[in-house]
Write a protein that holds these residues in place. Structure first.
Motif, PDB file in Angstrom:
ATOM      1  N   UNK A  70      10.356   8.400   1.016  1.00 20.46           N
ATOM      2  CA  UNK A  70      11.324   7.506   1.241  1.00 20.46           C
ATOM      3  C   UNK A  70      12.039   7.176  -0.141  1.00 20.46           C
ATOM      4  N   UNK A  71      11.601   7.515  -1.128  1.00 17.83           N
ATOM      5  CA  UNK A  71      12.189   6.914  -2.559  1.00 17.83           C
ATOM      6  C   UNK A  71      12.828   7.807  -3.286  1.00 17.83           C
ATOM      7  N   UNK A  72      12.610   9.285  -2.780  1.00 19.48           N
ATOM      8  CA  UNK A  72      13.088  10.411  -3.474  1.00 19.48           C
ATOM      9  C   UNK A  72      12.221  10.810  -4.799  1.00 19.48           C
ATOM     10  N   UNK A  73      13.084  11.518  -5.644  1.00 15.57           N
ATOM     11  CA  UNK A  73      12.370  11.862  -6.686  1.00 15.57           C
ATOM     12  C   UNK A  73      12.960  11.184  -7.840  1.00 15.57           C
ATOM     13  N   UNK A  74      13.542  10.246  -8.003  1.00 13.76           N
ATOM     14  CA  UNK A  74      14.067   9.463  -9.048  1.00 13.76           C
ATOM     15  C   UNK A  74      13.391   8.454  -9.652  1.00 13.76           C
ATOM     16  N   UNK A  75      13.806   7.524 -10.452  1.00 15.83           N
ATOM     17  CA  UNK A  75      13.171   6.762 -11.216  1.00 15.83           C
ATOM     18  C   UNK A  75      12.250   5.535 -10.155  1.00 15.83           C
ATOM     19  N   UNK A  76      13.087   5.362  -8.935  1.00 17.94           N
ATOM     20  CA  UNK A  76      12.427   4.656  -8.112  1.00 17.94           C
ATOM     21  C   UNK A  76      10.997   5.055  -7.696  1.00 17.94           C
ATOM     22  N   UNK A  77      10.985   6.136  -7.348  1.00 16.52           N
ATOM     23  CA  UNK A  77       9.467   6.504  -7.019  1.00 16.52           C
ATOM     24  C   UNK A  77       8.639   6.461  -7.926  1.00 16.52           C
ATOM     25  N   UNK A  78       8.747   6.581  -9.393  1.00  9.49           N
ATOM     26  CA  UNK A  78       7.899   6.352 -10.084  1.00  9.49           C
ATOM     27  C   UNK A  78       7.476   5.137 -10.582  1.00  9.49           C
ATOM     28  N   UNK A  79       8.720   4.013 -10.338  1.00  7.08           N
ATOM     29  CA  UNK A  79       8.281   2.744 -10.382  1.00  7.08           C
ATOM     30  C   UNK A  79       7.485   2.151  -9.282  1.00  7.08           C
ATOM     31  N   UNK A  80       7.802   2.745  -8.188  1.00  7.01           N
ATOM     32  CA  UNK A  80       6.824   2.179  -6.978  1.00  7.01           C
ATOM     33  C   UNK A  80       5.452   2.526  -7.015  1.00  7.01           C
ATOM     34  N   UNK A  81       5.279   4.062  -7.439  1.00  6.67           N
ATOM     35  CA  UNK A  81       4.065   4.334  -7.667  1.00  6.67           C
ATOM     36  C   UNK A  81       3.290   3.594  -8.761  1.00  6.67           C
ATOM     37  N   UNK A  82       3.669   3.344  -9.681  1.00  6.07           N
ATOM     38  CA  UNK A  82       3.235   2.408 -10.820  1.00  6.07           C
ATOM     39  C   UNK A  82       2.842   0.775 -10.021  1.00  6.07           C
ATOM     40  N   UNK A  83       3.812   0.511  -9.369  1.00  5.35           N
ATOM     41  CA  UNK A  83       3.681  -0.904  -9.134  1.00  5.35           C
ATOM     42  C   UNK A  83       2.551  -0.915  -7.709  1.00  5.35           C
ATOM     43  N   UNK A  84       2.571   0.064  -7.084  1.00  5.14           N
ATOM     44  CA  UNK A  84       1.401   0.215  -5.829  1.00  5.14           C
ATOM     45  C   UNK A  84       0.267   0.404  -6.527  1.00  5.14           C
ATOM     46  N   UNK A  85      -0.077   0.804  -7.619  1.00  2.83           N
ATOM     47  CA  UNK A  85      -1.364   0.887  -8.307  1.00  2.83           C
ATOM     48  C   UNK A  85      -1.661  -0.377  -8.979  1.00  2.83           C
ATOM     49  N   UNK A  86      -0.833  -0.709  -9.683  1.00  2.00           N
ATOM     50  CA  UNK A  86      -1.183  -1.990 -10.716  1.00  2.00           C
ATOM     51  C   UNK A  86      -1.411  -3.249  -9.836  1.00  2.00           C
ATOM     52  N   UNK A  87      -0.826  -3.473  -8.846  1.00  2.00           N
ATOM     53  CA  UNK A  87      -0.867  -4.674  -7.950  1.00  2.00           C
ATOM     54  C   UNK A  87      -2.217  -5.017  -7.453  1.00  2.00           C
ATOM     55  N   UNK A  88      -3.226  -4.124  -7.480  1.00  2.73           N
ATOM     56  CA  UNK A  88      -4.603  -4.232  -6.816  1.00  2.73           C
ATOM     57  C   UNK A  88      -5.457  -5.050  -7.704  1.00  2.73           C
ATOM     58  N   UNK A  89      -5.749  -4.669  -9.018  1.00  2.00           N
ATOM     59  CA  UNK A  89      -6.426  -5.743  -9.904  1.00  2.00           C
ATOM     60  C   UNK A  89      -5.993  -6.758 -10.186  1.00  2.00           C
ATOM     61  N   UNK A  90      -4.532  -6.729 -10.432  1.00  3.17           N
ATOM     62  CA  UNK A  90      -4.075  -8.231 -10.537  1.00  3.17           C
ATOM     63  C   UNK A  90      -4.257  -9.144  -9.226  1.00  3.17           C
ATOM     64  N   UNK A  91      -4.142  -8.476  -8.212  1.00  2.73           N
ATOM     65  CA  UNK A  91      -4.322  -9.280  -6.860  1.00  2.73           C
ATOM     66  C   UNK A  91      -5.652  -9.771  -6.508  1.00  2.73           C
ATOM     67  N   UNK A  92      -6.437  -8.947  -6.711  1.00  2.00           N
ATOM     68  CA  UNK A  92      -7.929  -9.183  -6.544  1.00  2.00           C
ATOM     69  C   UNK A  92      -8.527 -10.282  -7.553  1.00  2.00           C
ATOM     70  N   UNK A  93      -8.047 -10.090  -8.777  1.00  2.00           N
ATOM     71  CA  UNK A  93      -8.639 -10.960  -9.689  1.00  2.00           C
ATOM     72  C   UNK A  93      -7.851 -12.311  -9.515  1.00  2.00           C
TER      73      UNK A  93
END
Length: 258
Positions: free
Chosen positions: A114-137
């Motif tokens: 849904x995000x293609x192969x551009x920068x949007x995909x890479x930003x979403x991947x980074x955000x989707x992983x970094x959100x969890x330790x921040x959220x839980x803490x």
């Protein structure tokens, strides 16, 4: 000033010692896949020039900054909401436990749909992983607000944004920064992984291209650059954390036995 210099010396000493040991242990080696550090450093100076830095390193840092910022804002905002409202926490906790168990790299092919192969995909991947330790803490930090301080704020009619700014965020600050620290290293890893899948530039892309072309010293130089980048980001983060949480570190220092 002397204390800051001593702390900086200790911060640099171990990495420098490890590099010296690597240099001594690998000197004279003839392995194709594990070249001597001297050879890697020679390739480093040749490969990572100004053009390469502008083409690969700066785009990677831009994606990391955008994804990490999105994950941090989302994680802190949602964590405060969940941590301060018991009913919300009881409702979403099972879903959170399910979602955080899914490794972010597994989602890369899905996000590409849904995000293609551009920068949007890479930003979403980074955000989707970094959100969890921040959220839980953040959730745990918001839950751990001192009950006496909470009742005092309620008695004085401190509510809404004033309560958030004066009580919740300062109390949860150490936990929030613990999550931000964990997310930073995770974001760096996800940045590289996302660039290995589909990219035309970036550190992950460059390292894969070197590997596919059997340019082994150049590949190792990219890995070394990643390590140096991680070290620099961690050092900057530590300085920011100590400045923002100087009251917390001051309390800890005052509580230590002399």
């Amino acid at each position: 000033m002397r204390h800051a210099l001593r702390r900086a010396l200790f911060t640099v000493a171990l990495p420098a010692l490890l590099l010296l040991l690597w240099l001594a242990a690998s000197d004279g080696g003839d392995s194709v896949y594990f070249p001597p550090l001297r050879t890697i450093l020679g390739s480093f100076a040749e490969v990572w020039n100004a053009d390469r830095l502008a083409h690969d390193v700066l785009p990677s840092l831009g994606r990391l900054t955008a994804g990490y910022t999105a994950g941090a804002v989302t994680g802190v905002a949602a964590g405060i909401l969940i941590g301060t409202h018991r009913r919300v926490r009881a409702t979403v906790e099972p879903v959170l436990e399910f979602l955080r168990a899914v490794p972010p790299p597994v989602l890369v092919p899905v996000i590409m749909l849904f995000a293609g192969i551009g920068d949007t995909m890479k930003i979403v991947v980074i955000a989707s992983g970094t959100v969890w330790p921040i959220l839980l803490n953040t959730v745990e930090g918001a839950r751990a607000v001192d009950s006496v301080l909470s009742e005092t704020a309620r008695s004085y009619g401190i509510t809404g944004l004033a309560r958030l700014r004066r009580l919740t965020l300062p109390s949860a600050g150490p936990q929030i920064f613990a999550g931000l620290r964990q997310a930073l290293s995770l974001g760096l890893i996800l940045m590289v992984i996302s660039e290995m899948f589909a990219a035309s530039n970036g550190l992950g892309f460059a390292i894969v291209q070197f590997q596919r072309g059997f340019a082994i010293p150049e590949m190792w130089s990219g890995i070394l650059l990643l390590g140096l980048l991680g070290f620099a980001l961690a050092t900057v983060f530590r300085l920011v954390e100590r400045r923002v949480l100087r009251w917390y570190h001051g309390l800890r220092a005052a509580g230590r036995p002399s």
